[in-house]
Scaffold this active site. Structure first.
Site, PDB file in Angstrom:
ATOM      1  N   SER A   1      12.450   6.596   7.700  1.00  0.00           N
ATOM      2  CA  SER A   1      12.000   6.051   9.349  1.00  0.00           C
ATOM      3  C   SER A   1      12.552   4.849   9.581  1.00  0.00           C
ATOM      4  O   SER A   1      12.429   3.663   8.887  1.00  0.00           O
ATOM      5  CB  SER A   1      10.713   6.017   9.657  1.00  0.00           C
ATOM      6  OG  SER A   1      10.197   5.564  10.663  1.00  0.00           O
TER       7      SER A   1
ATOM      8  N   CYS B   1       7.559  -5.555  15.677  1.00  0.00           N
ATOM      9  CA  CYS B   1       7.095  -4.530  16.708  1.00  0.00           C
ATOM     10  C   CYS B   1       5.848  -5.067  17.329  1.00  0.00           C
ATOM     11  O   CYS B   1       4.908  -5.081  16.264  1.00  0.00           O
ATOM     12  CB  CYS B   1       7.147  -3.089  16.215  1.00  0.00           C
ATOM     13  SG  CYS B   1       8.930  -2.798  15.629  1.00  0.00           S
TER      14      CYS B   1
ATOM     15  N   GLU C   1       0.990  -0.948  -0.012  1.00  0.00           N
ATOM     16  CA  GLU C   1       0.028  -0.026  -0.001  1.00  0.00           C
ATOM     17  C   GLU C   1       0.787   1.171  -0.008  1.00  0.00           C
ATOM     18  O   GLU C   1       2.054   1.465   0.636  1.00  0.00           O
ATOM     19  CB  GLU C   1      -0.818  -0.135   1.278  1.00  0.00           C
ATOM     20  CG  GLU C   1      -1.907  -1.108   0.982  1.00  0.00           C
ATOM     21  CD  GLU C   1      -2.878  -1.127   2.172  1.00  0.00           C
ATOM     22  OE1 GLU C   1      -2.835  -0.226   3.130  1.00  0.00           O
ATOM     23  OE2 GLU C   1      -3.763  -2.132   2.272  1.00  0.00           O
TER      24      GLU C   1
ATOM     25  N   GLY D   1       7.612  -2.250   6.095  1.00  0.00           N
ATOM     26  CA  GLY D   1       8.965  -2.631   5.926  1.00  0.00           C
ATOM     27  C   GLY D   1      10.035  -1.720   6.859  1.00  0.00           C
ATOM     28  O   GLY D   1       9.819  -0.881   7.011  1.00  0.00           O
ATOM     29  N   GLU D   2      11.383  -2.424   6.892  1.00  0.00           N
ATOM     30  CA  GLU D   2      12.312  -1.547   7.463  1.00  0.00           C
ATOM     31  C   GLU D   2      13.271  -1.192   6.502  1.00  0.00           C
ATOM     32  O   GLU D   2      13.966  -2.016   5.776  1.00  0.00           O
ATOM     33  CB  GLU D   2      13.101  -2.448   8.573  1.00  0.00           C
ATOM     34  CG  GLU D   2      14.227  -2.088   9.034  1.00  0.00           C
ATOM     35  CD  GLU D   2      14.308  -0.526   9.532  1.00  0.00           C
ATOM     36  OE1 GLU D   2      13.514  -0.297  10.503  1.00  0.00           O
ATOM     37  OE2 GLU D   2      15.237   0.268   8.958  1.00  0.00           O
TER      38      GLU D   2
ATOM     39  N   CYS E   1      -0.441   5.860   7.858  1.00  0.00           N
ATOM     40  CA  CYS E   1       0.689   5.657   7.773  1.00  0.00           C
ATOM     41  C   CYS E   1       1.424   4.888   8.983  1.00  0.00           C
ATOM     42  O   CYS E   1       1.040   5.259   9.843  1.00  0.00           O
ATOM     43  CB  CYS E   1       1.828   6.778   7.297  1.00  0.00           C
ATOM     44  SG  CYS E   1       2.863   6.520   6.372  1.00  0.00           S
TER      45      CYS E   1
ATOM     46  N   CYS F   1       3.553   8.295   1.374  1.00  0.00           N
ATOM     47  CA  CYS F   1       4.230   7.289   2.214  1.00  0.00           C
ATOM     48  C   CYS F   1       4.307   6.040   1.593  1.00  0.00           C
ATOM     49  O   CYS F   1       3.358   5.483   1.227  1.00  0.00           O
ATOM     50  CB  CYS F   1       3.313   7.102   3.182  1.00  0.00           C
ATOM     51  SG  CYS F   1       3.643   5.757   4.516  1.00  0.00           S
TER      52      CYS F   1
ATOM     53  N   CYS G   1       2.664  -2.895  15.634  1.00  0.00           N
ATOM     54  CA  CYS G   1       2.427  -2.697  14.340  1.00  0.00           C
ATOM     55  C   CYS G   1       1.909  -3.941  13.323  1.00  0.00           C
ATOM     56  O   CYS G   1       2.157  -5.018  13.594  1.00  0.00           O
ATOM     57  CB  CYS G   1       3.839  -2.355  13.750  1.00  0.00           C
ATOM     58  SG  CYS G   1       4.072  -2.323  11.904  1.00  0.00           S
TER      59      CYS G   1
ATOM     60  N   CYS H   1       7.740  -7.467   6.986  1.00  0.00           N
ATOM     61  CA  CYS H   1       8.801  -7.029   7.927  1.00  0.00           C
ATOM     62  C   CYS H   1       9.285  -8.149   8.510  1.00  0.00           C
ATOM     63  O   CYS H   1       8.694  -9.189   8.999  1.00  0.00           O
ATOM     64  CB  CYS H   1       8.346  -5.914   8.846  1.00  0.00           C
ATOM     65  SG  CYS H   1       9.870  -5.016   9.462  1.00  0.00           S
TER      66      CYS H   1
ATOM     67  N   SER I   1      12.178   5.434  15.205  1.00  0.00           N
ATOM     68  CA  SER I   1      10.895   4.764  15.714  1.00  0.00           C
ATOM     69  C   SER I   1      11.409   4.630  17.458  1.00  0.00           C
ATOM     70  O   SER I   1      11.926   3.384  17.701  1.00  0.00           O
ATOM     71  CB  SER I   1      10.316   3.607  15.333  1.00  0.00           C
ATOM     72  OG  SER I   1      10.013   3.998  14.080  1.00  0.00           O
ATOM     73  N   PHE I   2      11.194   5.553  18.366  1.00  0.00           N
ATOM     74  CA  PHE I   2      11.833   5.239  19.556  1.00  0.00           C
ATOM     75  C   PHE I   2      10.743   4.832  20.612  1.00  0.00           C
ATOM     76  O   PHE I   2      11.207   3.666  20.924  1.00  0.00           O
ATOM     77  CB  PHE I   2      12.087   6.833  19.697  1.00  0.00           C
ATOM     78  CG  PHE I   2      13.373   6.755  21.033  1.00  0.00           C
ATOM     79  CD1 PHE I   2      14.318   6.338  20.650  1.00  0.00           C
ATOM     80  CD2 PHE I   2      13.193   7.115  22.407  1.00  0.00           C
ATOM     81  CE1 PHE I   2      15.800   6.479  21.406  1.00  0.00           C
ATOM     82  CE2 PHE I   2      14.371   7.154  23.378  1.00  0.00           C
ATOM     83  CZ  PHE I   2      15.405   6.779  22.762  1.00  0.00           C
ATOM     84  N   HIS I   3       9.687   5.221  20.685  1.00  0.00           N
ATOM     85  CA  HIS I   3       8.610   4.596  21.281  1.00  0.00           C
ATOM     86  C   HIS I   3       8.565   4.116  22.785  1.00  0.00           C
ATOM     87  O   HIS I   3       7.733   3.387  23.242  1.00  0.00           O
ATOM     88  CB  HIS I   3       8.222   3.330  20.616  1.00  0.00           C
ATOM     89  CG  HIS I   3       7.601   3.509  19.355  1.00  0.00           C
ATOM     90  ND1 HIS I   3       7.246   4.761  18.685  1.00  0.00           N
ATOM     91  CD2 HIS I   3       8.000   2.872  18.056  1.00  0.00           C
ATOM     92  CE1 HIS I   3       7.129   4.765  17.441  1.00  0.00           C
ATOM     93  NE2 HIS I   3       7.643   3.513  16.858  1.00  0.00           N
TER      94      HIS I   3
HETATM   95  N1  SAH Z   1      10.001   0.065   9.827  1.00  0.00           N
HETATM   96  C1  SAH Z   1      10.236   1.456   9.729  1.00  0.00           C
HETATM   97  C2  SAH Z   1       9.258   2.517   9.032  1.00  0.00           C
HETATM   98  C3  SAH Z   1       7.990   1.730   9.005  1.00  0.00           C
HETATM   99  S1  SAH Z   1       6.736   2.140  10.380  1.00  0.00           S
HETATM  100  C4  SAH Z   1      10.107   1.740  11.243  1.00  0.00           C
HETATM  101  O1  SAH Z   1       9.617   0.983  12.141  1.00  0.00           O
HETATM  102  O2  SAH Z   1      10.398   3.073  11.756  1.00  0.00           O
HETATM  103  C5  SAH Z   1       6.575   3.967  10.425  1.00  0.00           C
HETATM  104  C6  SAH Z   1       6.217   4.381  11.725  1.00  0.00           C
HETATM  105  O3  SAH Z   1       4.737   4.160  12.051  1.00  0.00           O
HETATM  106  C7  SAH Z   1       7.130   3.897  12.704  1.00  0.00           C
HETATM  107  O4  SAH Z   1       7.355   4.925  13.797  1.00  0.00           O
HETATM  108  C8  SAH Z   1       6.200   2.922  13.313  1.00  0.00           C
HETATM  109  O5  SAH Z   1       6.654   2.481  14.570  1.00  0.00           O
HETATM  110  C9  SAH Z   1       4.737   3.452  13.584  1.00  0.00           C
HETATM  111  N2  SAH Z   1       3.821   2.605  13.452  1.00  0.00           N
HETATM  112  C10 SAH Z   1       3.535   1.199  13.079  1.00  0.00           C
HETATM  113  N3  SAH Z   1       2.544   0.790  13.359  1.00  0.00           N
HETATM  114  C11 SAH Z   1       1.711   1.777  13.990  1.00  0.00           C
HETATM  115  C12 SAH Z   1       0.365   1.983  14.760  1.00  0.00           C
HETATM  116  N4  SAH Z   1      -0.342   0.794  14.580  1.00  0.00           N
HETATM  117  N5  SAH Z   1       0.077   3.054  15.057  1.00  0.00           N
HETATM  118  C13 SAH Z   1       0.920   4.133  15.282  1.00  0.00           C
HETATM  119  N6  SAH Z   1       1.941   3.953  14.569  1.00  0.00           N
HETATM  120  C14 SAH Z   1       2.414   2.894  14.107  1.00  0.00           C
HETATM  121 FE1  SF4 Z   2       8.615  -3.409  10.974  1.00  0.00          FE
HETATM  122 FE2  SF4 Z   2       8.630  -0.816  11.425  1.00  0.00          FE
HETATM  123 FE3  SF4 Z   2       6.417  -2.360  11.625  1.00  0.00          FE
HETATM  124 FE4  SF4 Z   2       8.558  -2.611  13.447  1.00  0.00          FE
HETATM  125  S1  SF4 Z   2       7.252  -0.694  13.044  1.00  0.00           S
HETATM  126  S2  SF4 Z   2       7.491  -4.302  12.633  1.00  0.00           S
HETATM  127  S3  SF4 Z   2      10.089  -2.196  12.031  1.00  0.00           S
HETATM  128  S4  SF4 Z   2       7.524  -2.018   9.915  1.00  0.00           S
END
Ligand code: SAH
Ligand code: SF4
Length: 393
Positions: A228, A139, A115, A196-197, A370, A128, A142, A135, A250-252
């Protein structure tokens, strides 16, 4: 830190020899395009000029048919059409949200789907894009993390996402009218925040972004491209050196204990290792801050202490903090933090001197947010057990 977490990565190698059948021009760097033109009979002396001409047609003006390349001789056009194709992924479905957000379902070779989301704003428009199908990482919040890695996208499939959005927005300049660098643009920014990463598909992402930045084509400034990453520490420096784009992380979480669960790659490169790499990020400055993405998960990472720890941890790094209200998906093991909690968190961060925008959920009616891109047809799923085991839930 030492770590034995079973995080692995399947990297698909790009064949460097000439493939059989016509070669797709989309996604080749200028150097590689020159090589393949020569290998297919273009005289070496002419090759540089031919690269320039073809490049401008394909990336400057969006042309997909060699027959339209009128500054090339008819015979050469016919020769090109025999040996090459100009192919981008195909849009199989498009949804437009009430707020103007567009979500494309895009089919790539092998029948896989990814997508792509276009988010219009008053003074710009952000696309985006995805870098992998699925992936390898898991996480916990995600949705992509529930889908096994099917494969890396090729450079052509990555830049192809930008090209198909430009097609749909009807935003290719016509020949002779520049490359759109001066005017406002519908598609003015790219974020690698889809599936994806990106740093686990580094070479293809780099080649695609180099094409996006090339001044005689799509011509987006490196400052308008944000990559990202979940924190693939050894690749972070390379991102600055070889791509030069903006970085989001993606610190979180603010403790390793919590981050190990939310972003399991933390077991390999923990918060200290990640911060060290960010402090060394050559491009970071006040005008080019690193974005810290922070998904707001109810009672998991959203306390006042978390906010205070966060600003302490990132002290000295030119940063802005992007708070992302969690996008819920069916079966997700988390809930979105309450709005007041998010605002209170934002306030603490803001008072400590950091911009702390709360990302507005966009396109919710079409589930286009996104970061939670999902493909209804993608069947390869990790089992819930695997995810929970990885996350230590
Ligand atoms: N793999 C990379 C880029 C893709 S994710 C990464 O992890 O950074 C892009 C962003 O969306 C990241 O910060 C991810 O942590 C966040 N994200 C993923 N799933 C989410 C969700 N369900 N709600 C909010 N943010 C989310
Ligand atoms: Fe992969 Fe990024 Fe999702 Fe983590 S947040 S599973 S690295 S796409």
């Amino acid at each position: 830190m030492t770590n034995t977490a079973p995080i692995t990565q399947d990297v698909l190698t790009i064949p460097r020899k000439l493939p059989e059948g016509p070669v797709n021009i989309v996604g080749l760097t200028r150097d590689r395009l020159r090589e393949v033109l020569i290998a297919h009979g273009t005289p070496e002396k002419q090759a540089r000029m031919r690269v320039n001409q073809i490049w401008q047609w394909v990336y400057g003006w969006g042309v997909r048919d060699f027959a339209e390349m009128t500054n090339l001789s008819k015979a050469y056009r016919a020769e090109l059409a025999e040996k090459f194709v100009i192919q981008i992924p195909e849009i199989v479905n498009r949804e437009i949200s009430a707020d103007g957000t567009r979500k494309y379902l895009v089919r790539i070779a092998g029948g896989h789907e990814v997508e792509v989301v276009y988010i219009p704003e008053t003074d710009r428009g952000t696309l985006c894009i995805s870098s992998q199908v699925g992936c390898t990482l898991t996480c916990s919040f995600c949705h992509t993390g529930t889908q096994k890695l099917v494969r890396n996208l090729t450079a052509g499939e990555i830049i192809g996402q930008v090209m198909l959005a430009r097609d749909d927005l009807d935003e290719w300049p016509t020949k002779g009218q520049g490359f759109g660098t001066e005017g406002p643009r519908l598609l003015s920014n790219i974020v690698l925040m889809g599936m994806g990463e990106p740093l686990y598909n580094f070479d293809n992402v780099r080649d695609a972004m180099k094409i996006a930045m090339d001044g005689e084509g799509i011509a987006l400034s490196r400052r308008r491209i944000t990559l990202s990453t979940s924190g693939i520490v050894p690749e972070i420096h390379k991102t600055a050196e070889e791509i030069g784009c903006m970085l989001a992380v993606s610190f979180h979480a603010t403790t390793d204990e919590v981050r190990d669960k939310l972003v399991p790659i933390n077991r390999k490169w923990n918060i200290a290792a990640l911060l060290e790499a960010l402090r060394d990020y050559p491009k970071a400055s006040n005008s080019e801050r690193i974005t810290f993405e922070y998904v707001m998960l109810k009672d998991v990472n959203d306390s006042d202490e978390d906010a205070r720890r966060l600003v302490k941890l990132i002290k000295g790094i030119p940063a802005k903090i992007n708070l992302i209200p969690f996008n819920e998906w069916p079966g997700a093991p988390h809930q979105r933090s309450d709005w007041e909690r998010i605002e209170r968190f934002a306030d603490i961060v803001y008072k400590a001197g950091y911009a702390s925008p709360i990302r507005t959920p966009r396109g919710e009616d079409i589930m286009a947010a996104c970061g939670q891109l999902k493909s209804a047809t993608e069947r390869a799923r990790k089992s819930r057990k695997d995810i929970e085991a990885e996350a230590g839930l």
